[in-house]
Design a protein around this motif. Structure first.
Motif, short mmCIF file in Angstrom:
data_model
loop_
_atom_site.label_atom_id
_atom_site.label_comp_id
_atom_site.label_asym_id
_atom_site.label_seq_id
_atom_site.Cartn_x
_atom_site.Cartn_y
_atom_site.Cartn_z
N SER A 138 -94.77 -117.56 -27.77
CA SER A 138 -94.22 -117.87 -26.44
C SER A 138 -92.70 -117.81 -26.45
O SER A 138 -92.06 -118.34 -27.37
N PRO A 139 -92.08 -117.21 -25.41
CA PRO A 139 -90.61 -117.16 -25.34
C PRO A 139 -89.99 -118.40 -24.71
O PRO A 139 -88.77 -118.48 -24.57
N PHE A 140 -90.82 -119.38 -24.33
CA PHE A 140 -90.30 -120.51 -23.56
C PHE A 140 -89.20 -121.27 -24.30
O PHE A 140 -88.15 -121.57 -23.73
N LEU A 141 -89.41 -121.59 -25.56
CA LEU A 141 -88.41 -122.35 -26.31
C LEU A 141 -87.13 -121.55 -26.48
O LEU A 141 -86.04 -122.11 -26.49
N ASP A 142 -87.25 -120.23 -26.62
CA ASP A 142 -86.07 -119.38 -26.72
C ASP A 142 -85.23 -119.47 -25.45
O ASP A 142 -84.00 -119.60 -25.50
N LYS A 143 -85.90 -119.43 -24.30
CA LYS A 143 -85.20 -119.52 -23.01
C LYS A 143 -84.57 -120.90 -22.83
O LYS A 143 -83.47 -121.02 -22.29
N LEU A 144 -85.27 -121.91 -23.30
CA LEU A 144 -84.75 -123.27 -23.19
C LEU A 144 -83.49 -123.44 -24.03
O LEU A 144 -82.49 -124.01 -23.57
N HIS A 161 -85.65 -121.59 -34.36
CA HIS A 161 -85.49 -122.99 -33.95
C HIS A 161 -85.58 -123.92 -35.15
O HIS A 161 -86.31 -123.65 -36.11
N VAL A 162 -84.82 -125.01 -35.09
CA VAL A 162 -84.86 -126.00 -36.17
C VAL A 162 -86.20 -126.73 -36.14
O VAL A 162 -86.60 -127.26 -35.10
N SER A 163 -86.87 -126.76 -37.25
CA SER A 163 -88.18 -127.40 -37.31
C SER A 163 -88.32 -128.22 -38.58
O SER A 163 -87.66 -127.95 -39.59
N VAL A 164 -89.20 -129.22 -38.52
CA VAL A 164 -89.61 -129.98 -39.70
C VAL A 164 -91.13 -129.90 -39.74
O VAL A 164 -91.81 -130.39 -38.85
N THR A 165 -91.65 -129.25 -40.76
CA THR A 165 -93.08 -129.05 -40.90
C THR A 165 -93.50 -129.36 -42.33
O THR A 165 -92.68 -129.52 -43.22
N CYS A 166 -94.80 -129.43 -42.52
CA CYS A 166 -95.34 -129.41 -43.87
C CYS A 166 -95.24 -127.96 -44.37
O CYS A 166 -95.27 -127.01 -43.56
#
Length: 333
Positions: A138-144, A161-166
């Motif tokens: 999805s491009p939504f977070l890019d647009k945000l 995007h900055v993420s914290v995952t396992c």
């Protein structure tokens, strides 16, 4: 009848013989940062007098002065999902420790709801957003982000995007290596949803480890049925109808694994003697049913996701982080 006028920053400053701006900075500072503005003795005097006079901070007025609301919005697929609820606990505990408030909204993993919940939180002047429902396609977070909205991701990642995952690739590899060590050579994967990085990474790690042991695609069936117990039941209905049954099942979520175990047992299939089952996340119910699973650091994911968002709000350079998983061996595999 005499009515006592409420204390203000100006009246407190007058009694203390301090500048109003100094008193304001001390009272409105985030916990632990007051020393930037005054000596420990001055800080003590300000807080003691404020307490004696019954002064309470006005968060609305403070937000107008600083252009910050101290409100962080969190969007998750479902709060009834134990994993996301636990991650949110980590977010909220970290926020409380830093004098911030969080508001959580459910998107149900629906892009339209995700957009509407996001806009509602921004309309309420959220300083930044934490997403637990990122879709990799999805491009939504890019647009945000292009609008200048500070955001971080937890549980799921998305490029850019900055993420914290396992470290879900490693988690998938751990599951595969354990099942291979038990002598299994034919597998099924209950894979979740293809738009989630948790699915993509866990399945990728699992298949990589199998391939390294000479086990190819013809010996693995992948079912994208979802993350919950009914998804596990649906997958079992499909895999049991296949010409060749698997010797082991890897589910990318504990609840799907538990649904699969229940469905297998109803069909008279013994776990693990006939078919072994491994889950993912190590939720409390996994321990209750003695499920072999891969533990993910859920609370720490939330805490770090919040801390990285604060760094973004302060215009710091922030990097994504993948936390190490741990294999928990019990009796189902």
């Amino acid at each position: 009848m005499n009515v006592t006028e409420p204390s203000t920053l100006r009246t407190l400053a007058g009694e203390l013989g301090l500048n109003v701006s100094t008193v304001s900075r001390i009272i409105n500072a985030e916990p632990g940062t007051e020393s930037k503005w005054a000596s420990p003795e001055t800080i003590r005097r300000v807080h003691e007098l404020a307490s004696t006079r019954g002064y309470t901070r006005n968060p609305h007025a403070a937000s107008l002065r600083t252009s910050r609301s101290d409100l962080i919005g969190v969007i998750v697929p479902r709060l009834q999902d134990y994993v996301l609820a636990t991650i949110y606990e980590g977010i909220d505990a970290a926020a409380e420790a830093r004098g911030r408030m969080t508001v959580v909204a459910n998107s149900l993993d629906d892009p339209t709801r995700q957009r509407s919940r996001t806009e509602s939180l921004l309309a309420r002047r959220a300083d930044g957003l934490i997403f637990g429902d990122a879709h990799i396609d999805s491009p939504f977070l890019d647009k945000l982000a292009a609008r200048g909205v500070p955001l971080t991701l937890v549980s799921r990642r998305k490029a850019g995007h900055v993420s914290v995952t396992c470290d879900d690739v490693t988690g998938g590899r751990l599951a595969a290596s354990h099942l291979i060590s038990t002598g299994r050579r034919r597998f099924a994967v209950i894979a979740g949803a293809q738009y989630a990085s948790t699915t993509v990474d866990r399945v990728a790690g699992f298949l990589e480890a199998l391939e390294e042991h000479g086990i190819g695609g013809s010996d693995v069936d992948v079912y994208y049925t979802g993350f919950d117990a009914p998804a596990g039941q649906r997958a079992v209905a499909e895999l049991m109808a296949a010409p060749v049954r698997p010797e082991a099942v890897f589910a990318v979520n504990d609840f799907a694994a538990i649904g699969a175990i229940g469905a297998l047992q109803k069909l008279g299939v013994a776990v693990p003697d006939d078919i072994a089952v491994v889950g993912y996340n190590d939720t409390p119910i996994a321990e209750a049913v003695s499920l072999t699973t891969v533990r993910s650091p859920m609370v720490e994911m939330g805490r770090l996701g919040f801390e990285k968002l604060l760094l973004l709000l302060d215009k710091e350079v922030v990097k994504s982080e993948r936390l190490p998983p741990e294999l928990i061996v019990r009796s189902t595999a």
